[in-house]
Scaffold this motif. Structure first.
Motif, PDB file in Angstrom:
ATOM      1  N   ILE A   9       0.842  -1.194   0.000  1.00 48.91           N
ATOM      2  CA  ILE A   9       0.000   0.000   0.000  1.00 48.91           C
ATOM      3  C   ILE A   9       0.882   1.251   0.000  1.00 48.91           C
ATOM      4  O   ILE A   9       0.628   2.197  -0.757  1.00 48.91           O
ATOM      5  N   ASP A  10       1.908   1.253   0.826  1.00 50.10           N
ATOM      6  CA  ASP A  10       2.809   2.406   0.886  1.00 50.10           C
ATOM      7  C   ASP A  10       3.485   2.633  -0.463  1.00 50.10           C
ATOM      8  O   ASP A  10       3.591   3.767  -0.924  1.00 50.10           O
ATOM      9  N   ALA A  11       3.939   1.564  -1.094  1.00 54.21           N
ATOM     10  CA  ALA A  11       4.607   1.676  -2.398  1.00 54.21           C
ATOM     11  C   ALA A  11       3.633   2.172  -3.463  1.00 54.21           C
ATOM     12  O   ALA A  11       3.978   3.030  -4.282  1.00 54.21           O
ATOM     13  N   VAL A  12       2.425   1.654  -3.448  1.00 59.55           N
ATOM     14  CA  VAL A  12       1.408   2.070  -4.418  1.00 59.55           C
ATOM     15  C   VAL A  12       1.067   3.545  -4.207  1.00 59.55           C
ATOM     16  O   VAL A  12       1.018   4.318  -5.170  1.00 59.55           O
ATOM     17  N   ARG A  13       0.863   3.956  -2.970  1.00 61.10           N
ATOM     18  CA  ARG A  13       0.546   5.372  -2.696  1.00 61.10           C
ATOM     19  C   ARG A  13       1.684   6.285  -3.141  1.00 61.10           C
ATOM     20  O   ARG A  13       1.444   7.351  -3.708  1.00 61.10           O
ATOM     21  N   GLN A  17       1.317   9.186  -5.973  1.00 61.66           N
ATOM     22  CA  GLN A  17       1.649  10.594  -5.730  1.00 61.66           C
ATOM     23  C   GLN A  17       2.700  11.091  -6.726  1.00 61.66           C
ATOM     24  O   GLN A  17       2.620  12.210  -7.218  1.00 61.66           O
ATOM     25  N   LYS A  18       3.641  10.237  -7.040  1.00 56.24           N
ATOM     26  CA  LYS A  18       4.710  10.584  -7.973  1.00 56.24           C
ATOM     27  C   LYS A  18       4.169  10.823  -9.384  1.00 56.24           C
ATOM     28  O   LYS A  18       4.700  11.615 -10.152  1.00 56.24           O
ATOM     29  N   HIS A  19       3.100  10.120  -9.730  1.00 58.04           N
ATOM     30  CA  HIS A  19       2.536  10.186 -11.083  1.00 58.04           C
ATOM     31  C   HIS A  19       1.095  10.715 -11.046  1.00 58.04           C
ATOM     32  O   HIS A  19       0.231  10.242 -11.789  1.00 58.04           O
ATOM     33  N   THR A  52      -7.392  -4.522  -5.272  1.00 60.58           N
ATOM     34  CA  THR A  52      -7.127  -3.156  -5.739  1.00 60.58           C
ATOM     35  C   THR A  52      -5.642  -2.841  -5.634  1.00 60.58           C
ATOM     36  O   THR A  52      -5.026  -2.356  -6.589  1.00 60.58           O
ATOM     37  N   VAL A  53      -5.070  -3.126  -4.475  1.00 66.77           N
ATOM     38  CA  VAL A  53      -3.644  -2.874  -4.266  1.00 66.77           C
ATOM     39  C   VAL A  53      -2.822  -3.701  -5.244  1.00 66.77           C
ATOM     40  O   VAL A  53      -1.859  -3.216  -5.839  1.00 66.77           O
ATOM     41  N   GLN A  54      -3.222  -4.960  -5.448  1.00 62.65           N
ATOM     42  CA  GLN A  54      -2.497  -5.845  -6.364  1.00 62.65           C
ATOM     43  C   GLN A  54      -2.539  -5.301  -7.787  1.00 62.65           C
ATOM     44  O   GLN A  54      -1.524  -5.291  -8.488  1.00 62.65           O
ATOM     45  N   ALA A  55      -3.704  -4.856  -8.225  1.00 63.35           N
ATOM     46  CA  ALA A  55      -3.832  -4.331  -9.591  1.00 63.35           C
ATOM     47  C   ALA A  55      -2.949  -3.106  -9.795  1.00 63.35           C
ATOM     48  O   ALA A  55      -2.278  -2.978 -10.826  1.00 63.35           O
ATOM     49  N   LEU A  56      -2.928  -2.213  -8.823  1.00 64.46           N
ATOM     50  CA  LEU A  56      -2.099  -1.014  -8.936  1.00 64.46           C
ATOM     51  C   LEU A  56      -0.615  -1.368  -8.838  1.00 64.46           C
ATOM     52  O   LEU A  56       0.206  -0.850  -9.596  1.00 64.46           O
TER      53      LEU A  56
END
Length: 77
Positions: A9-13, A17-19, A52-56
């Motif tokens: 989750i942290d990596a996805v967030r 934010q970066k993109h 959701t997290v997996q897809a992102l």
């Protein structure tokens, strides 16, 4: 070692934010609804579905391996 969900989750967030300007394309290409992308990125959803997290996460993993972006951690390799 298998990553746990909070790490993902942290990596996805961080990637969202970066993109930030690319959220519509990220939503389209990941299959996650745009409004869900916004809620996950903003932290309004504190416990998103694993799917959701997996897809992102998978979207960003594919993107990084296919087209590393300047400034992405793996682009220096």
């Amino acid at each position: 070692m298998e990553p746990n969900q909070p790490h993902w989750i942290d990596a996805v967030r961080a990637n969202l934010q970066k993109h930030k300007r690319e959220w519509p394309a990220i939503a389209r290409d990941s299959g996650v609804p745009y409004h869900t992308v916004v809620k996950v990125a903003s932290g309004r959803v504190t416990d998103p579905r694993v799917s959701t997290v997996q897809a992102l996460h998978d979207y960003f993993a594919r993107r990084t391996s296919e087209h590393p972006m300047p400034g992405d951690a793996t682009s220096a390799n």
